[in-house]
Design a protein around this motif. Sequence first.
Motif, PDB file in Angstrom:
ATOM      1  N   PHE A 189     -17.340  -3.971  -4.362  1.00  0.00           N
ATOM      2  CA  PHE A 189     -16.656  -3.184  -5.382  1.00  0.00           C
ATOM      3  C   PHE A 189     -17.723  -2.459  -6.196  1.00  0.00           C
ATOM      4  N   PRO A 190     -17.685  -1.114  -6.250  1.00  0.00           N
ATOM      5  CA  PRO A 190     -18.778  -0.341  -6.856  1.00  0.00           C
ATOM      6  C   PRO A 190     -19.181  -0.799  -8.255  1.00  0.00           C
ATOM      7  N   SER A 191     -18.207  -1.158  -9.090  1.00  0.00           N
ATOM      8  CA  SER A 191     -18.558  -1.546 -10.455  1.00  0.00           C
ATOM      9  C   SER A 191     -18.916  -3.022 -10.568  1.00  0.00           C
ATOM     10  N   MET A 192     -18.846  -3.759  -9.460  1.00  0.00           N
ATOM     11  CA  MET A 192     -19.192  -5.186  -9.451  1.00  0.00           C
ATOM     12  C   MET A 192     -20.098  -5.451  -8.251  1.00  0.00           C
ATOM     13  N   GLY A 193     -21.228  -4.729  -8.209  1.00  0.00           N
ATOM     14  CA  GLY A 193     -22.083  -4.721  -7.029  1.00  0.00           C
ATOM     15  C   GLY A 193     -22.763  -6.031  -6.705  1.00  0.00           C
ATOM     16  N   GLU A 194     -22.805  -6.971  -7.666  1.00  0.00           N
ATOM     17  CA  GLU A 194     -23.447  -8.262  -7.419  1.00  0.00           C
ATOM     18  C   GLU A 194     -22.428  -9.390  -7.259  1.00  0.00           C
ATOM     19  N   TRP A 195     -21.182  -9.012  -7.039  1.00  0.00           N
ATOM     20  CA  TRP A 195     -20.117 -10.011  -6.883  1.00  0.00           C
ATOM     21  C   TRP A 195     -19.546  -9.938  -5.474  1.00  0.00           C
ATOM     22  N   MET A 196     -19.425 -11.106  -4.836  1.00  0.00           N
ATOM     23  CA  MET A 196     -18.878 -11.190  -3.487  1.00  0.00           C
ATOM     24  C   MET A 196     -17.435 -11.687  -3.555  1.00  0.00           C
ATOM     25  N   ARG A 197     -16.560 -10.935  -2.937  1.00  0.00           N
ATOM     26  CA  ARG A 197     -15.152 -11.349  -2.884  1.00  0.00           C
ATOM     27  C   ARG A 197     -14.931 -12.166  -1.612  1.00  0.00           C
ATOM     28  N   VAL A 198     -14.435 -13.377  -1.784  1.00  0.00           N
ATOM     29  CA  VAL A 198     -14.253 -14.305  -0.664  1.00  0.00           C
ATOM     30  C   VAL A 198     -12.805 -14.769  -0.618  1.00  0.00           C
ATOM     31  N   SER A 199     -12.120 -14.469   0.471  1.00  0.00           N
ATOM     32  CA  SER A 199     -10.758 -14.970   0.645  1.00  0.00           C
ATOM     33  C   SER A 199     -10.794 -16.457   0.996  1.00  0.00           C
ATOM     34  N   ILE A 200      -9.776 -17.175   0.545  1.00  0.00           N
ATOM     35  CA  ILE A 200      -9.699 -18.608   0.820  1.00  0.00           C
ATOM     36  C   ILE A 200      -9.059 -18.813   2.191  1.00  0.00           C
ATOM     37  N   GLY A 201      -9.796 -19.466   3.082  1.00  0.00           N
ATOM     38  CA  GLY A 201      -9.293 -19.747   4.422  1.00  0.00           C
ATOM     39  C   GLY A 201      -8.994 -21.229   4.595  1.00  0.00           C
ATOM     40  N   GLY A 259       0.816  -1.207   0.000  1.00  0.00           N
ATOM     41  CA  GLY A 259       0.000   0.000   0.000  1.00  0.00           C
ATOM     42  C   GLY A 259       0.848   1.255   0.000  1.00  0.00           C
ATOM     43  N   GLU A 260       1.913   1.265   0.812  1.00  0.00           N
ATOM     44  CA  GLU A 260       2.800   2.429   0.798  1.00  0.00           C
ATOM     45  C   GLU A 260       3.530   2.536  -0.533  1.00  0.00           C
ATOM     46  N   ILE A 261       3.895   1.405  -1.115  1.00  0.00           N
ATOM     47  CA  ILE A 261       4.568   1.427  -2.416  1.00  0.00           C
ATOM     48  C   ILE A 261       3.689   2.126  -3.455  1.00  0.00           C
ATOM     49  N   LEU A 262       2.388   1.851  -3.437  1.00  0.00           N
ATOM     50  CA  LEU A 262       1.482   2.490  -4.387  1.00  0.00           C
ATOM     51  C   LEU A 262       1.411   3.994  -4.126  1.00  0.00           C
ATOM     52  N   ARG A 263       1.435   4.384  -2.872  1.00  0.00           N
ATOM     53  CA  ARG A 263       1.454   5.821  -2.560  1.00  0.00           C
ATOM     54  C   ARG A 263       2.727   6.476  -3.088  1.00  0.00           C
ATOM     55  N   VAL A 266      -3.911   5.688 -15.579  1.00  0.00           N
ATOM     56  CA  VAL A 266      -4.774   4.731 -16.272  1.00  0.00           C
ATOM     57  C   VAL A 266      -4.866   3.464 -15.426  1.00  0.00           C
ATOM     58  N   VAL A 267      -6.109   3.082 -15.094  1.00  0.00           N
ATOM     59  CA  VAL A 267      -6.336   1.900 -14.254  1.00  0.00           C
ATOM     60  C   VAL A 267      -7.495   1.095 -14.828  1.00  0.00           C
ATOM     61  N   ALA A 268      -7.553  -0.167 -14.430  1.00  0.00           N
ATOM     62  CA  ALA A 268      -8.732  -0.976 -14.752  1.00  0.00           C
ATOM     63  C   ALA A 268      -9.851  -0.609 -13.785  1.00  0.00           C
ATOM     64  N   GLU A 269     -11.078  -0.915 -14.178  1.00  0.00           N
ATOM     65  CA  GLU A 269     -12.236  -0.681 -13.308  1.00  0.00           C
ATOM     66  C   GLU A 269     -13.017  -1.983 -13.147  1.00  0.00           C
ATOM     67  N   PRO A 270     -13.026  -2.585 -11.917  1.00  0.00           N
ATOM     68  CA  PRO A 270     -12.473  -2.051 -10.688  1.00  0.00           C
ATOM     69  C   PRO A 270     -10.972  -2.314 -10.568  1.00  0.00           C
ATOM     70  N   THR A 271     -10.374  -1.649  -9.590  1.00  0.00           N
ATOM     71  CA  THR A 271      -8.976  -1.871  -9.274  1.00  0.00           C
ATOM     72  C   THR A 271      -8.805  -1.759  -7.773  1.00  0.00           C
ATOM     73  N   PHE A 272      -7.623  -2.055  -7.281  1.00  0.00           N
ATOM     74  CA  PHE A 272      -7.318  -1.869  -5.868  1.00  0.00           C
ATOM     75  C   PHE A 272      -7.417  -0.376  -5.571  1.00  0.00           C
ATOM     76  N   GLU A 273      -8.254  -0.008  -4.600  1.00  0.00           N
ATOM     77  CA  GLU A 273      -8.628   1.391  -4.413  1.00  0.00           C
ATOM     78  C   GLU A 273      -7.487   2.298  -3.984  1.00  0.00           C
ATOM     79  N   ALA A 274      -6.404   1.745  -3.449  1.00  0.00           N
ATOM     80  CA  ALA A 274      -5.341   2.580  -2.889  1.00  0.00           C
ATOM     81  C   ALA A 274      -4.751   3.532  -3.925  1.00  0.00           C
ATOM     82  N   VAL A 275      -4.558   3.051  -5.153  1.00  0.00           N
ATOM     83  CA  VAL A 275      -3.947   3.903  -6.173  1.00  0.00           C
ATOM     84  C   VAL A 275      -4.787   5.157  -6.404  1.00  0.00           C
TER      85      VAL A 275
END
Length: 277
Positions: free
Chosen positions: A251-263, A15-19, A33-42
């Motif tokens: 993610f605003p542009s993917m409002g019907e998609w759930m992001r699930v981390s693998i545990g 995150g600091e690297i992106l800053r 120039v970024v993709a939509e969606p992207t990691f919001e930090a940038v």
Amino acid sequence: HGVKTENVVLGCGSGEILRLADMAFLSAEKNVVVAEPTFEAVLAYNRITRAEANKVPLTDDARHDLPRMAEACNERTGLVYNNPTGTIVTKDELAAFLPRVPKTAAILVDEAYHHFVEDPRYASCFEWMGKMPNLIVTRTFSKIYGMAGMRLGYAVSTPENIHAMRLHQLQNNTNASVLQAGLASLNDDALVPTVRKRMNDTRRWLCAELDKDGRRYIPSETNFLMIHVGQDVRPLIAEFRKRKILVGRKFPSMGEWMRVSIGLPKEMEAFMGALRE
């Protein structure tokens, strides 16, 4: 990879690297120039620079549209940022994309999930290091090394780019504990292959269960999965929280998609049970 210290900058997580990249390569006269969606930090850090944000939608199969991202670049582009949505960018796609970006624009490729990839079409951008002076590759210890809360990331690029980024570093931006943990991780040859197999096997199990239920998801080469839920994801996030299961943000542009981390396997079994409820 045989890179020298002068080619590396460390950060408090990537995150600091992106800053640092935003501060070094963007200004009110520039665009990113970024993709939509992207990691919001940038884009969050970009607000400070007041650079224009050019957002390029993903392809229909939720992959980076590199031809359109290249077209979106112009003489005012200061930074191009690539970050995965679970899908990969292939070696051939990168080979076609990199030369199309103006040499005056920094290309930042976020390889946070590099260690999980099994697809043979993938290649790290380290293959182009030394050939593309405007290329910056970032990695993190947050994912396969499991050190997200300790915060350690890094970027590799030319000495000139690294110097420009270091000018914006916080003093003492890494701590003694995380540096020792990073060194221990790098010296443990069994860590990456062991964690990769364990995590990818669990992700494959989850995909098989979703297939049984006929649920759509985006094929992933990372430690998370994007699952289509057919409605605004926010009420479902709240329902999972009631069951003490925390899933990813909307993610605003993917409002019907759930992001699930693998545990752990037992955690994913609990997730599937709750999803079926």
